[in-house]
Design a protein around this motif. Structure first.
Motif, PDB file in Angstrom:
ATOM      1  N   GLU A 165      19.368  54.477  55.101  1.00 49.82           N
ATOM      2  CA  GLU A 165      19.579  55.094  56.417  1.00 49.82           C
ATOM      3  C   GLU A 165      20.932  54.727  57.014  1.00 49.82           C
ATOM      4  O   GLU A 165      21.621  55.578  57.579  1.00 49.82           O
ATOM      5  N   MET A 167      23.675  53.888  55.522  1.00 47.94           N
ATOM      6  CA  MET A 167      24.778  54.541  54.805  1.00 47.94           C
ATOM      7  C   MET A 167      24.836  56.030  55.140  1.00 47.94           C
ATOM      8  O   MET A 167      25.907  56.591  55.312  1.00 47.94           O
ATOM      9  N   CYS A 168      23.657  56.643  55.274  1.00 45.25           N
ATOM     10  CA  CYS A 168      23.612  58.040  55.727  1.00 45.25           C
ATOM     11  C   CYS A 168      24.190  58.153  57.139  1.00 45.25           C
ATOM     12  O   CYS A 168      24.971  59.062  57.437  1.00 45.25           O
ATOM     13  N   TYR A 171      27.914  58.050  57.119  1.00 45.62           N
ATOM     14  CA  TYR A 171      28.518  59.306  56.672  1.00 45.62           C
ATOM     15  C   TYR A 171      28.465  60.339  57.802  1.00 45.62           C
ATOM     16  O   TYR A 171      29.449  61.037  58.066  1.00 45.62           O
TER      17      TYR A 171
END
Lengths: 350, 350
Positions: A165, A167-168, A171
Motif C-alpha cells: 500500500e 509503495m502504491c 506512486y
C-alpha cells in the motif's frame, strides 16, 4: 510502559539490530562504513510513531509487555527509513530530520574525496542501495523478533499489505504531481494510502494481529486509525508550509519548493480567485523559490481560507478518531496511550 | 524434473504470484496498471538461473519435487527484478532484456501523456518504487511458499545474507567506478559479492538449507558455486563488450558506454601500453561512444591480451567448479543438472 519508555526500548532494539549487522558489512569491506554512518545518522532522528502504534495495537488487543513485540514494532522504523531515503531521492530533497539527506551526504562524500565522475549520481545510487538495505532489514528484523511463529504468521499479511500500500501510495503521490489541477479528492486518496494506512492503521493492525485480535477489534482500530492518519498527514501538509525549520528539520516552505500537491494546496486552489490560482501554479514547485516567494504563497494559502479549511479538516478527523477510540473494545491502558498519541500526531509542531 | 520443466514451473509460480497481487493494486487505483505492465514485461525475460540453482541445491541435498520449493526458488526472480530495475536507474541504462528499462518506460509514459513537469525524474521515481515493490514481494513470496515453517526458518538467514551481500556488492561496484585505476583484485571483490555469491552460491545454499543440508554439503556447494559464479560474471563482462545485441538484449558495447570497471577492463589495463591505457581511460564511460569507438576499445581489449586473460580465467574457474561438483556429496540427478547449468552459465551468448 509509558510512551517514553517504549520509545527508549524501540531505540535500543533498532540500534541493537543495526549493530549486529555492522560486522557483516565491515567484513565485506571497510569501505561500507559510510553506509552504516549514514544509517546511524538517519535513525538518530524520528518520532517512532509507527512502532508506538504497533505496540499499542498489541497491548490494546491484550498482548503483554515483552521484548518480542518491541522488536517487531521497531522493524517498522527500518521500513520507514527506506521510504524516507528513497522519497528524498525522488523529491531531490536536501535535508531530512535536520541533516543532509542520504543522497546529498554521499554526493558530498564523492565531492570531498575528489573522485572522478559525477557526484550526484553516486549520491543517488548509494541512497537507492541504502534504502534497499533498510527495506530488506525491516523484514529480517520482524522475522527475528522472537515472537511465536503462529503470531508472526498472523502479522505477515498485514506487513505485506502495508508495504504494498505505501509503495502504491507513493506512486499515486508522484502521479498527483503530474496533474495540472489536483482535486481535494485525488489528494485525499494519496493521503489514504501513503499516510493514513501506512502510518497509523496498519501499524495498529500489525500489533493487533500479532496479539490475535478479533475482526471487531481490527475494525475498531481502523475506525480510529484512518481518520487519525488523515489528520496526521494534513498536519504534515500544514507544517510543510508554515512549520518552524528548527522543529520540522526541513527548510521553511520546503513543500512549496518541491511542488507537493497536498490537500492543503488543493483546498487553496478550490478557494482561490484567478490571480491567486495563477500565482500558486506558477510558483509552486519552483526550486529557486526565495523567502519572499514562500511568504507570498503562505499569504494566499491563508487569505483564500485554504489553511482554515485544512485545520477544520484536521479537527474533524481528530474528533472522529477520538469518538472511535472512546468506544473501541481495547484495554484502558491502551486507550490512554492512544489518546496521547492522537495529540502527538495532530497537534505536533515538527 | 528437467531444467526446462523447472523453468516452466518457476514461470508459473512467479506469474501466479504477480497475478494474485494484481487485484490489490488495481483496487487501490487503476492508475497503478502501468506498474503491473512494466513488471509483466520485465518478468517475461530472464534465464531464471537463481531459481534453478536454488532448486538444485534443494534436490542435491535430498529434497523431493514439490511445489513449495519451486515457489521459494521463484521468489529469487523478484529479488533479481528489484536489483535490475534499481541497477538500471543507477547506471542510466536504456534497455534491459531487449526492452526499454523500467525508468525509461515510465519516462516515455510521462512524455507521451504530455504531463507537466520533467519526464526523467518521474521515470526514475516510478522505477525506484517498482524495484521496492519487487524487493518486498520477494520476501512475501518466500514466506508464502507453503514449505514447513522449520524449513523456512533454516532458509531465512541465507536469504537475509544474500540480500545484504548483493546490496553491499552493488555499492562496492559503484565505488569501483570512482577509482582512477581499478585493479584486478578490487574488481574481483565486486564479482565475489555482486555475482558469485548472489547468483550462484547463495541460491544453492538457500535450497540446501531448506532441505536441511549438512555443513559439509553446504561447503561443497560453495566450492562449486563461488568459482562458477565468478566465471558467470566474467562471461557477462565479455558479453557486455563483445556480445551480440540480439542475444544479450543490450546495445553492442553497452558496458563500455556505461564505463563499467569490470575485471576484463582491469586485465586490459594491466597489459596495456601507455597509449592504449590512455585511450581506454579517455573513452570508457563516454555516453556518446559510437560504433567506431566501441570497435577501437574492442581492439585494445583483444590486442593487449586482456580478452584472452579473461577467457583463461573463465576456463580456470569453470574447471575448478567442475572439479568441486565431481566430488560434492549430492544426488546424481542434481550433479547432472548442475553440470548442465555450469555450461549454461559460462558458455552462454546472452
Amino acid at each position: 510502559m509509558s510512551t517514553r519508555q517504549i520509545r527508549k526500548e524501540v531505540d535500543e532494539a533498532l540500534l541493537g539490530f543495526v549493530d549486529r549487522q555492522r560486522p557483516l558489512l565491515l567484513g565485506v569491506s571497510d569501505e561500507l562504513e559510510p553506509m552504516l554512518a549514514a544509517l546511524d545518522t538517519l535513525l538518530a532522528g524520528g518520532k517512532r510513531l509507527r512502532p508506538a502504534f504497533c505496540y499499542w495495537g498489541w497491548r490494546g488487543a491484550g498482548g503483554d509487555a515483552r521484548p518480542g513485540i518491541v522488536t517487531a514494532a521497531a522493524s517498522l522504523e527500518l521500513l520507514q527509513a527506506s521510504a524516507l531515503i528513497h522519497d528524498d531521492v525522488m523529491d531531490s530533497s536536501d535535508t531530512r530530520r535536520g541533516q543532509p539527506s542520504v543522497h546529498r551526504r554521499f554526493e558530498a562524500l564523492h565531492r570531498e574525496a575528489r573522485w572522478p565522475g559525477a557526484a550526484a549520481p553516486f549520491g543517488e545510487g548509494a541512497a537507492i542501495l541504502l534504502g534497499d538495505l533498510c527495506l530488506a532489514w525491516s523484514g529480517e528484523m520482524y522475522e527475528a523478533s522472537d515472537l511465536a511463529e503462529e503470531r508472526l504468521a498472523r502479522g505477515r499479511p498485514v506487513y505485506d499489505l502495508m508495504r504494498t500500500e505505501v509503495m502504491c501510495g507513493q506512486y499515486l503521490d508522484m502521479l498527483e504531481g503530474t496533474r495540472a489541477t489536483g482535486t481535494v479528492e485525488t489528494a485525499l486518496r494519496v493521503v489514504q494510502y501513503k499516510s493514513a494506512k501506512y502510518t497509523i492503521e496498519r501499524p495498529l493492525h500489525l500489533g493487533a494481529a500479532l496479539a490475535g485480535a478479533s475482526p471487531e477489534l481490527t475494525e475498531a482500530l481502523s475506525a480510529y486509525g484512518l481518520p487519525l492518519g488523515a489528520a496526521f498527514q494534513l498536519r504534515d501538509d500544514v507544517l510543510g508550509v508554515f512549520g518552524d525549520p528548527a522543529e520540522t528539520g526541513k527548510p521553511a516552505g520546503d513543500d512549496l519548493r518541491e511542488g507537493k500537491r497536498t490537500v492543503l494546496v488543493a483546498l487553496t486552489l478550490e478557494r482561490a480567485n484567478e490571480a491567486q490560482a495563477e500565482t500558486v501554479r506558477r510558483r509552486l514547485g519552483d526550486p529557486d523559490l526565495d523567502p519572499a516567494g514562500v511568504a507570498e504563497l503562505r499569504t494566499i494559502i491563508e487569505e483564500t481560507g485554504g489553511l482554515a479549511a485544512c485545520e477544520a479538516m484536521i479537527d474533524r478527523h481528530a474528533a472522529e478518531a477520538d469518538a472511535a477510540l472512546a468506544t473501541a473494545p481495547i484495554t484502558a491502558e491502551a486507550r490512554d496511550a492512544l489518546t496521547a498519541l492522537t495529540v502527538a500526531a495532530t497537534a505536533r509542531r515538527g
